[in-house]
Write a protein that holds these residues in place. Sequence first.
Motif, PDB file in Angstrom:
ATOM      1  N   SER A   3      31.541  49.510  32.481  1.00  0.00           N
ATOM      2  CA  SER A   3      32.792  48.825  32.805  1.00  0.00           C
ATOM      3  C   SER A   3      33.885  49.188  31.809  1.00  0.00           C
ATOM      4  O   SER A   3      35.024  49.462  32.180  1.00  0.00           O
ATOM      5  N   PHE A  35      41.027  43.929  40.657  1.00  0.00           N
ATOM      6  CA  PHE A  35      40.591  42.911  41.621  1.00  0.00           C
ATOM      7  C   PHE A  35      39.296  43.328  42.307  1.00  0.00           C
ATOM      8  O   PHE A  35      38.368  42.525  42.451  1.00  0.00           O
ATOM      9  N   THR A  37      36.973  45.309  41.276  1.00  0.00           N
ATOM     10  CA  THR A  37      35.818  45.338  40.371  1.00  0.00           C
ATOM     11  C   THR A  37      35.362  43.946  39.954  1.00  0.00           C
ATOM     12  O   THR A  37      34.164  43.668  39.886  1.00  0.00           O
ATOM     13  N   LEU A  38      36.325  43.042  39.707  1.00  0.00           N
ATOM     14  CA  LEU A  38      35.972  41.752  39.123  1.00  0.00           C
ATOM     15  C   LEU A  38      35.822  40.627  40.139  1.00  0.00           C
ATOM     16  O   LEU A  38      35.068  39.680  39.911  1.00  0.00           O
ATOM     17  N   VAL A  39      36.525  40.701  41.261  1.00  0.00           N
ATOM     18  CA  VAL A  39      36.563  39.570  42.194  1.00  0.00           C
ATOM     19  C   VAL A  39      35.722  39.816  43.446  1.00  0.00           C
ATOM     20  O   VAL A  39      34.974  38.938  43.880  1.00  0.00           O
ATOM     21  N   VAL A  40      35.842  41.016  44.044  1.00  0.00           N
ATOM     22  CA  VAL A  40      35.180  41.266  45.331  1.00  0.00           C
ATOM     23  C   VAL A  40      33.655  41.218  45.233  1.00  0.00           C
ATOM     24  O   VAL A  40      33.011  40.542  46.042  1.00  0.00           O
ATOM     25  N   PRO A  42      31.404  39.605  43.320  1.00  0.00           N
ATOM     26  CA  PRO A  42      30.778  38.275  43.269  1.00  0.00           C
ATOM     27  C   PRO A  42      30.868  37.507  44.589  1.00  0.00           C
ATOM     28  O   PRO A  42      30.055  36.615  44.845  1.00  0.00           O
ATOM     29  N   VAL A  43      31.868  37.844  45.423  1.00  0.00           N
ATOM     30  CA  VAL A  43      32.023  37.148  46.705  1.00  0.00           C
ATOM     31  C   VAL A  43      31.230  37.849  47.803  1.00  0.00           C
ATOM     32  O   VAL A  43      30.523  37.215  48.593  1.00  0.00           O
TER      33      VAL A  43
END
Length: 535
Positions: A3, A35, A37-40, A42-43
């Motif tokens: 990362s 966005f 890498t960090l948000v999609v 986990p959802v």
Amino acid sequence: MFSSIGWLIFIDKIKNSSISFRTMPAMLVFLAAIFLTLVVPPVVIPILTFFLIIRKVVEFGARIFKKSEFLEIVDPFSAMFATRPVYSRKSFTTVNILEIDRPTIPLHKLIADFEEKVLHAVQDASASRVLYPELKCKLVKWWGYYFWETCETFNLASQIKYLEDQDFPKVNLANTENWNKLVNYVSTERLWQEGDPVWEMLVMEKVTTERGVDKSLIIWRCSHVLCDGWSMLKMAARLFDTAVIPPAQQIPTQRPSYWPGIISLCTLPYDFVKHQLHVESVRALIPPPRQTDSTSCSQQDEIFSKTVPTLAIADLKRIKDTYQVDFLSLLLAGVTSAIREAYRSNSGHVTDAQIKVGFVLAVPNHPEKLCNHLSTGTILLPIGVESSADRLRFIGDRIRALRSTRLPQLRVYLLRAVGSLPITILNLVGKNSRPRASVVFNNVIGPQEKLHLYGNDVTVPYVGVNMAGNVNTGFAHDACFFTHGGAGTLRVSGFGDYFHRPDQDAGKFLDSCNHEWNKLFDTVDRNALSPLVQD
């Protein structure tokens, strides 16, 4: 660790790009990559994991309760080709038409050969499982997923048969209009029947084609849910007089060592977002021909196709090697020239617009079975560039840049993930999907040997996939380059809104492609070529 490396490379790419870091496009790419890498993940990952578990539970249940009936669950990638209704005229149906230089075909022998060489084929003498068990199966739904179920009433004579006159009358196929009617019938109008296998082989005898009289046609139709074109080629190769195996296809990569591969993995979010913003978001459409009363002689939803021979393969390879591009780039240069001509003819001038083209990419290590094992890609064609050589170099740079990323591999994973979803969700995907590009190109590499069946020459006048689902979407052309026996043929298909005068308009497209390759070939013997143009 990866990362941290990825973020450093993101920042470095933006600083060194031709676009200033302060400009909105660069900021969009950078922020969207963060966005993504960090948000999609986990959802999205928990949702996909949930559906994958459901799929595994259903598959396990089928092995218990339907063990004697079901062969196996349909592969996720293949299930993606069921997003269009399989039993409708919009079905993804692959069609290969073989022309044999003889007036008749011994149907009983063809059936017997198919049974021995294809239906009972095994990978090696020690193998007990046949290679193509799905040929005896029908497509069924069970608990929200597609399965292959063995047909108890399977009869090979029902799958390999004559094309009856009441289904399609015997007409002069040298006539372009009649040939297009045949292509439309076998691609679009002849529907698959529920409860039957989704493949068949139709035989036509004593027909007249562009290549002469007293020819026979073998029309091999297959639902794309069953397999891809590569699988069909490998099956068909078993039927010819001399066993011919199409050459293995690979995806050229620009990652020869370990660390470049790690870096490309770290930069994948950046590459993905950049490609979505700069390529996939482009919606420029090819202008359709100006329609007048004298040219409006075709129905808008009817498909028109034409096939012509091309420059010799050896000459095309000389162009490719001289300009240091791959074969796909050279072929797309011909398509670019045809689109430029369409702009010139239909709107009166060539603009700086860049047209998005989609194409099929082979995936290494195709399994020795019926499956869909491929990827796809898109680039922008430089329509506004005047020089043929510069256009070819631009295209070569863009193909090279795409293949230097992991985007083709990522698309395979994404399609498999979506294909793992239940049928209900897949149907929603199909209803809301539109073509990724207004032009699609496929490079089909066939056997290098000349083909013979029962001692007679075989030609391949048509290879294609039903495109009826793309009507009224701005989709312009589906083109295919097919090689076998050292010769190449180019086929283009389009709807009536782009081919008002089918024979003339399709012929003009093909002539433009061939003219471009001939023009490039004329430059091959020049002593010096200008430096490569950087995209």
